[in-house]
Design a protein around this motif. Structure first.
Motif, PDB file in Angstrom:
ATOM      1  N   MET A 157       0.827  -1.200   0.000  1.00  8.37           N
ATOM      2  CA  MET A 157       0.000   0.000   0.000  1.00  8.37           C
ATOM      3  C   MET A 157       0.868   1.260   0.000  1.00  8.37           C
ATOM      4  SD  MET A 157      -3.015  -1.241  -0.076  1.00  8.37           S
ATOM      5  CE  MET A 157      -3.946   0.263   0.172  1.00  8.37           C
ATOM      6  N   GLY A 158       0.331   2.286  -0.625  1.00 11.85           N
ATOM      7  CA  GLY A 158       1.057   3.549  -0.665  1.00 11.85           C
ATOM      8  C   GLY A 158       0.139   4.727  -0.478  1.00 11.85           C
ATOM      9  N   TRP A 159       0.720   5.831  -0.066  1.00  8.29           N
ATOM     10  CA  TRP A 159       0.042   7.119  -0.035  1.00  8.29           C
ATOM     11  C   TRP A 159       0.767   8.056  -0.985  1.00  8.29           C
ATOM     12  CZ3 TRP A 159      -4.500   8.350   2.252  1.00  8.29           C
ATOM     13  CH2 TRP A 159      -4.985   7.505   3.257  1.00  8.29           C
ATOM     14  N   ILE A 196       4.037   0.968   2.445  1.00  3.19           N
ATOM     15  CA  ILE A 196       4.116  -0.081   3.453  1.00  3.19           C
ATOM     16  C   ILE A 196       3.930  -1.421   2.764  1.00  3.19           C
ATOM     17  CG2 ILE A 196       1.650   0.039   4.053  1.00  3.19           C
ATOM     18  CD1 ILE A 196       2.554  -0.524   6.993  1.00  3.19           C
ATOM     19  N   GLY A 197       4.785  -2.358   3.113  1.00  2.12           N
ATOM     20  CA  GLY A 197       4.689  -3.673   2.528  1.00  2.12           C
ATOM     21  C   GLY A 197       3.640  -4.530   3.216  1.00  2.12           C
ATOM     22  N   ARG A 198       3.636  -5.804   2.878  1.00  2.00           N
ATOM     23  CA  ARG A 198       2.710  -6.715   3.540  1.00  2.00           C
ATOM     24  C   ARG A 198       3.030  -6.799   5.022  1.00  2.00           C
ATOM     25  NH1 ARG A 198       2.524 -12.251   0.318  1.00  2.00           N
ATOM     26  NH2 ARG A 198       1.095 -12.685   2.029  1.00  2.00           N
ATOM     27  N   SER A 199       4.297  -6.684   5.327  1.00  2.00           N
ATOM     28  CA  SER A 199       4.726  -6.616   6.714  1.00  2.00           C
ATOM     29  C   SER A 199       4.770  -5.161   7.142  1.00  2.00           C
ATOM     30  CB  SER A 199       6.114  -7.218   6.882  1.00  2.00           C
ATOM     31  OG  SER A 199       6.648  -6.895   8.144  1.00  2.00           O
ATOM     32  N   ALA A 200       4.203  -4.878   8.276  1.00  2.86           N
ATOM     33  CA  ALA A 200       4.157  -3.502   8.755  1.00  2.86           C
ATOM     34  C   ALA A 200       5.544  -2.942   9.034  1.00  2.86           C
ATOM     35  CB  ALA A 200       3.288  -3.426  10.007  1.00  2.86           C
ATOM     36  N   SER A 201       6.532  -3.793   9.109  1.00  2.00           N
ATOM     37  CA  SER A 201       7.882  -3.317   9.388  1.00  2.00           C
ATOM     38  C   SER A 201       8.580  -2.804   8.137  1.00  2.00           C
ATOM     39  CB  SER A 201       8.711  -4.447   9.997  1.00  2.00           C
ATOM     40  OG  SER A 201       8.829  -5.527   9.080  1.00  2.00           O
ATOM     41  N   ASN A 202       8.004  -3.055   6.988  1.00  2.00           N
ATOM     42  CA  ASN A 202       8.601  -2.621   5.721  1.00  2.00           C
ATOM     43  C   ASN A 202       7.930  -1.335   5.285  1.00  2.00           C
ATOM     44  OD1 ASN A 202       9.869  -2.422   3.276  1.00  2.00           O
ATOM     45  ND2 ASN A 202       8.685  -4.041   2.297  1.00  2.00           N
ATOM     46  N   THR A 203       8.554  -0.218   5.612  1.00  2.00           N
ATOM     47  CA  THR A 203       7.999   1.085   5.271  1.00  2.00           C
ATOM     48  C   THR A 203       9.048   1.952   4.603  1.00  2.00           C
ATOM     49  OG1 THR A 203       8.510   2.009   7.453  1.00  2.00           O
ATOM     50  CG2 THR A 203       6.314   1.046   7.147  1.00  2.00           C
ATOM     51  N   TYR A 204       8.577   2.942   3.850  1.00  2.97           N
ATOM     52  CA  TYR A 204       9.483   3.857   3.156  1.00  2.97           C
ATOM     53  C   TYR A 204       8.760   5.183   2.984  1.00  2.97           C
ATOM     54  CZ  TYR A 204      12.604   5.808  -0.325  1.00  2.97           C
ATOM     55  OH  TYR A 204      13.470   6.633  -0.983  1.00  2.97           O
TER      56      TYR A 204
END
Length: 124
Positions: A34-36, A51-59
């Motif tokens: 998902m992205g904003w 954010i990736g499928r895992s909440a820990s993967n963000t950018y």
């Protein structure tokens, strides 16, 4: 195909906070990255957060790093964007988007489903 609906926008003063929500339909939400994105008046739409499928993967894009936080609740089929220390230059229509790709991405073309957008206006 997932369908997305944003909410939570509004008019705030500089320094205030807002939390945007993006509710997704469908039982496959957890499989999407998902992205904003946001589009300010007279400007092109730009990437904000991923954010990736895992909440820990963000950018995050550099201008919001440390102020915005993206998160997701797969049980509620919802992705959030917590926006703190808002600035007038954050004024824009904010869109959430879903990508079916495996890899992390910031490219609009990789996001196949989009919400209708929610307006955020930050006054000085």
């Amino acid at each position: 195909q997932v369908q997305l609906v944003e909410s939570g926008g509004g008019l705030v003063q500089a320094g205030d906070s807002l939390r945007l929500s993006c509710a997704a339909s469908g039982r496959t939400f957890s499989s999407y990255r998902m992205g904003w994105f946001r589009q300010a008046p007279g400007k092109e739409r730009e990437f904000v957060a991923f954010i990736g499928r895992s909440a820990s993967n963000t950018y995050y894009t550099g201008s919001v790093k440390g102020r915005f936080t993206i998160s997701r609740d797969n049980a509620k089929n919802t992705v959030y964007l917590q926006m703190d220390s808002l600035k007038p230059e954050d004024t824009a229509v904010y869109y959430c988007a879903a990508s079916p790709l495996i890899q992390a991405t910031t490219r609009e073309v990789d996001f196949r489903a989009w919400g209708q957008g929610t307006q955020v206006t930050v006054s000085s």
